[in-house]
Write a protein that holds these residues in place. Structure first.
Motif, short mmCIF file in Angstrom:
data_model
loop_
_atom_site.label_atom_id
_atom_site.label_comp_id
_atom_site.label_asym_id
_atom_site.label_seq_id
_atom_site.Cartn_x
_atom_site.Cartn_y
_atom_site.Cartn_z
N ARG A 111 0.82 -1.22 0.00
CA ARG A 111 0.00 0.00 0.00
C ARG A 111 0.86 1.28 0.00
N ARG A 112 0.29 2.36 0.52
CA ARG A 112 1.02 3.63 0.62
C ARG A 112 0.73 4.22 1.99
N HIS A 113 1.23 5.40 2.28
CA HIS A 113 1.09 5.96 3.63
C HIS A 113 1.41 4.86 4.63
N SER A 149 4.72 15.18 1.00
CA SER A 149 4.16 13.84 1.13
C SER A 149 2.78 13.80 0.46
N ASN A 150 1.82 13.15 1.06
CA ASN A 150 0.47 13.13 0.50
C ASN A 150 -0.50 12.61 1.55
N GLU A 151 -1.57 13.32 1.74
CA GLU A 151 -2.65 12.85 2.62
C GLU A 151 -2.15 12.04 3.82
N TYR A 152 -1.40 12.67 4.70
CA TYR A 152 -0.95 11.98 5.91
C TYR A 152 -2.15 11.35 6.60
N TRP A 277 -6.91 21.12 0.35
CA TRP A 277 -7.58 19.85 0.70
C TRP A 277 -8.21 19.16 -0.50
N ASP A 278 -8.50 17.88 -0.29
CA ASP A 278 -9.00 17.00 -1.34
C ASP A 278 -10.48 16.70 -1.07
N ASN A 279 -11.32 17.08 -1.99
CA ASN A 279 -12.77 16.99 -1.77
C ASN A 279 -13.36 15.82 -2.56
N TYR A 280 -13.66 14.75 -1.84
CA TYR A 280 -14.23 13.56 -2.48
C TYR A 280 -15.54 13.15 -1.83
N PRO A 281 -16.61 13.88 -2.07
CA PRO A 281 -17.88 13.49 -1.44
C PRO A 281 -18.38 12.16 -2.00
N LEU A 309 -7.21 21.09 -3.78
CA LEU A 309 -6.07 20.41 -4.41
C LEU A 309 -6.47 19.18 -5.22
N GLU A 310 -7.56 18.55 -4.83
CA GLU A 310 -8.01 17.38 -5.58
C GLU A 310 -9.52 17.28 -5.52
N GLN A 311 -10.08 16.75 -6.59
CA GLN A 311 -11.47 16.29 -6.65
C GLN A 311 -11.48 15.42 -7.90
N ASN A 317 -12.82 5.73 -7.56
CA ASN A 317 -12.67 4.29 -7.68
C ASN A 317 -12.83 3.62 -6.32
N TRP A 318 -12.83 4.41 -5.26
CA TRP A 318 -12.69 3.81 -3.94
C TRP A 318 -13.93 3.93 -3.06
N HIS A 319 -14.99 4.52 -3.56
CA HIS A 319 -16.23 4.48 -2.80
C HIS A 319 -16.91 3.14 -3.02
N CYS A 357 -5.29 0.07 -8.44
CA CYS A 357 -6.65 0.38 -7.96
C CYS A 357 -7.21 1.71 -8.46
N GLU A 358 -6.40 2.53 -9.10
CA GLU A 358 -6.97 3.79 -9.58
C GLU A 358 -7.20 3.81 -11.09
N LYS A 359 -7.19 2.64 -11.71
CA LYS A 359 -7.35 2.64 -13.17
C LYS A 359 -8.75 3.06 -13.60
N PHE A 360 -9.70 2.97 -12.68
CA PHE A 360 -11.05 3.43 -13.05
C PHE A 360 -11.42 4.74 -12.35
N HIS A 361 -10.42 5.43 -11.83
CA HIS A 361 -10.67 6.75 -11.25
C HIS A 361 -10.77 7.76 -12.38
N GLY A 362 -11.70 8.67 -12.27
CA GLY A 362 -11.90 9.68 -13.31
C GLY A 362 -10.63 10.47 -13.59
C1 GLA Z 1 -6.41 10.82 -2.76
C2 GLA Z 1 -4.95 10.83 -3.12
C3 GLA Z 1 -4.66 10.65 -4.56
C4 GLA Z 1 -5.61 9.65 -5.18
C5 GLA Z 1 -7.03 10.08 -4.93
C6 GLA Z 1 -8.05 9.18 -5.57
O1 GLA Z 1 -6.96 12.04 -2.62
O2 GLA Z 1 -4.28 11.98 -2.65
O3 GLA Z 1 -3.33 10.21 -4.68
O4 GLA Z 1 -5.38 8.40 -4.63
O5 GLA Z 1 -7.26 10.06 -3.55
O6 GLA Z 1 -9.35 9.62 -5.28
#
Ligand code: GLA
Ligand code: ZN
Length: 679
Positions: A111-113, A149-152, A277-281, A309-311, A317-319, A357-362
């Protein structure tokens, strides 16, 4: 913040991982990203394996090419440090970097983190890599910010962390007796004799799972939550110091995740140059909930603009259920972020991955590889709109809220670790009830911390303030005495910051301010409720019902049934020049709306607009004037009556006060108020 003065527009772009693709597609990426009106790329988020193939070798050849490619094509860069996932060789050679789970299992590489935040090996190599990256790219004038880093997140329970926990405690408490006192260790004969007796609270020690993590000793679990958050913050600070030293002119941040329980973002944000911040509702998250997260993120820097920073442009892919964002919703949610204080609009990701796991992420560029897709067209149009219509107009603008809602991470941890009165006690959910009512009434709300000043607010709401920290009661007391209005709820004022009960009657030190004494609290199972009347309507009392006595407060509502029928449930107390309200139960939406509306009317707090529910409205102000954001989250067209003259900067249409403005499903209007700009 980012030097928006120089950039003069809302930055638009996001995560780009060209190293995962053959170089042949890079030029095509450049063409398509420019076509999409993208101007910023977040690079180098997960490249540690490529950059450092073994202990002594660093290889920047590919990253050099990417940096050059991106600069030559005129893109700005959010430059990441790649320390969010360590390389496999590091785990093989230095297993101390691997985390230990709550169940005592030491993880293997995966994994990561995934690094133990207290591993000296991880810290050493993360610092070394950060330094090399900073030195190498220091002269790239297109780097807008560092992304550490990323999303501690996550928690480590390894022996190394345990050792560091003891040191952290020694610093905090000095003596073992003080620890024994703070954690109430004479309960169950837990008295500690030596620092060595302290172990990390986990599933093999004090904690257990019962629909979430619970613990037999809240004091130790609470301190461990603080320690774990601090440990990760240390990792961030190590990198930040290096970056700031080498490139003092480039701001440093990391990406937060909104209402994320594991890290005390209020403490963290002090170390960030700006909040992002990363907004993934989830597909069914309410717009009010998303708005609340934005406001929480804006509140971390006392209202300064933040970076989105992200949406996802289209789908996650992860919900559990990865429903597509409907046409227009990407734009609507992007502007929602801007409406609440964002000065950037960014995505994960630029090109859809090939595998894992992110191959189907938009993504902006889909697997089909060309621009003739719905998602690409929406991104392109939005980019053009930001460039041509929004320009720099709203950058740096602030909101002017007269209402604050308190949010406190320690209180979150403590209230949910608590055994009793109900495992359904849920701090963010309670906060949301109040936020949502104000949102539906179109009031501007700041989400604040216990450290923030209260004097600018007319109304301060502290839902479920279970933990009232040392001095906070005094802060509220002063605020109310000086004319402020305070509102709190059931399960408040019970404990101090060690989770030790304040004896002498609930709600502890808040008792005199509220003018009540809560003698007991009755937790109700889901299928049961009590009820009360308010302004001619009956409202249910769920979850927890306080049994209280008036000590100077006035009763506004009382219970309709059970053995505490007739006892007060909602009260109002005059204290000094101010007021203190208490809601002794969880009830329904219509109560929160009617009750808060009445309080706001009494205090003469004006909403952003007068309109029915369904439309979202916020107001941001800067030297260019006042910008009224209207967002239609419903499926129907929505009509709003303009209260002042203004011009929609997205369409160019002008409106006079009294004119109707119609917003179609998912549409947005951003009205610049005529005459509001600074002369
Ligand atoms: C997080 C991560 C990204 C990516 C996205 C996918 O926000 O920071 O690297 O994995 O999720 O939604
Ligand atoms: Zn550890």
């Amino acid at each position: 913040m980012i030097e928006t003065d120089k950039i003069k527009k809302i930055l638009y772009g996001g995560d780009y991982n060209p190293e995962q693709w053959p170089e042949e597609v890079w030029e095509e990426d450049m063409r398509m990203l420019k076509l999409a009106n993208i101007d910023i790329l977040t690079l180098n988020v997960f490249n540690w394996a490529m950059l450092q193939p073994d202990e002594d070798t660093y290889d920047f050849s590919k990253l050099d090419k990417i940096m050059k490619l991106v600069r030559d094509n005129g893109f700005k860069v959010f430059m990441a440090t790649s320390t969010g996932a360590h390389p496999a060789w590091m785990a093989r050679k230095h297993p101390d970097i691997l985390r230990t789970q709550a169940n005592g299992v030491r993880r293997k590489y995966g994994r990561r983190h995934n690094a133990c935040p207290n591993s000296p090996t991880y810290r050493k190599y993360a610092a070394a890599l950060t330094e090399k990256i900073a030195m190498r790219y220091a002269d790239y004038d297109n780097i807008v910010a560092w992304h550490v880093s990323n999303e501690y997140g996550g928690i480590c329970y390894c022996e190394n962390c345990e050792k560091k926990f003891r040191e952290w405690l020694q610093k905090k408490y000095q003596t073992i007796d003080a620890v024994n006192h703070a954690w109430n260790m004479n309960f169950w004969s837990h008295t500690l004799y030596d620092w060595e007796d302290i172990v990390a609270p986990s599933l093999i020690t004090e904690e257990f799972e019962n629909d979430g993590l619970r613990t037999t000793f809240q004091g130790i679990s609470l301190d461990y939550a603080r320690f774990n958050s601090d440990s990760m913050l240390e990792c961030y600070k190590i990198e930040k110091e290096i970056l700031t030293k080498i490139t003092p002119h480039i701001p440093v941040t990391t990406n937060f995740m909104g209402m994320f329980k594991t890290l005390d973002y209020q403490k963290w944000s002090k170390e960030l140059d700006f909040v992002g911040w990363d907004n993934y509702p989830e597909y069914n998250d309410e717009p009010a909930e998303i708005a609340m997260r934005h406001d929480l993120m804006r509140g971390l820097k006392q209202g300064k603009p933040f970076a989105l920073l992200e949406q996802t442009p289209s789908v996650n892919n992860w919900h559990a259920i990865c429903k597509l964002k409907r046409p227009g919703v990407m734009r609507l949610w992007s502007y929602q972020a801007v409406a609440h204080g964002a000065d950037t609009v960014m995505f994960f990701q630029m090109r859809r991955s090939l595998g894992a796991c992110e191959k189907f992420h938009g993504a902006v560029i889909d697997h089909v590889g060309h621009e003739d897709t719905r998602v690409f067209r929406e991104i392109e149009d939005m980019g053009l709109e930001l460039q041509d219509k929004m320009k720099d107009l709203t950058l740096g603008s602030r909101m002017d809220s007269k209402i604050a809602i308190l949010f406190d991470w320690d209180n979150w941890w403590a209230s949910e670790f608590s055994a009793g009165p109900s495992k359904s006690i849920n701090y963010p959910k309670e906060v949301k009830q109040y936020y949502k009512a104000l949102y539906n009434l179109h009031h501007s709300v700041d989400m604040i911390s216990v450290e923030d000043d209260l004097s600018e607010y007319q109304l301060v709401i502290a839902p479920l303030l279970y933990m009232c920290k040392e001095g906070y009661d005094e802060k509220i007391r002063e605020y109310v005495k000086n004319g402020g209005t305070f509102l709190t709820t059931y399960f408040s004022g019970y404990v101090d910051e060690h989770d030790l009960v304040v004896t002498g009657g609930y709600p502890g030190k808040l008792r005199d301010i509220l003018g009540i004494w809560v003698e007991e609290i009755d937790a109700l199972p889901e299928e049961e409720s009590n009820s009360f009347y308010y302004k001619g309507k009956t409202h249910p009392a769920y979850l927890a019902c306080d049994l209280m006595h008036l000590e100077g407060a006035e009763e506004l509502c009382s219970y309709n049934s059970d053995f505490y029928m007739g006892m007060p449930v909602v009260t109002k107390n005059r204290y000094g020049n101010g007021l203190a309200y208490y809601v002794g139960t969880r009830t329904d939406e219509s109560f929160y709306r009617d009750f808060l509306q009445a309080i706001c009317e009494e205090l003469d707090i004006k909403p952003v607009i007068q309109a029915p529910e369904g439309i979202e409205a916020t107001l941001r102000k800067n030297k260019n004037g006042e910008f009224l954001f209207l967002l239609n989250h419903t499926k129907e067209p929505f009509l709003v009556k303009m209260e002042k003259d203004g011009k929609n900067i997205l369409t160019g249409c002008s409106y006079r006060a009294g004119d109707p403005i119609v917003l179609k499903e998912a549409d947005v209007a951003i009205i610049q108020m005529i005459g509001s700009e600074e002369s």
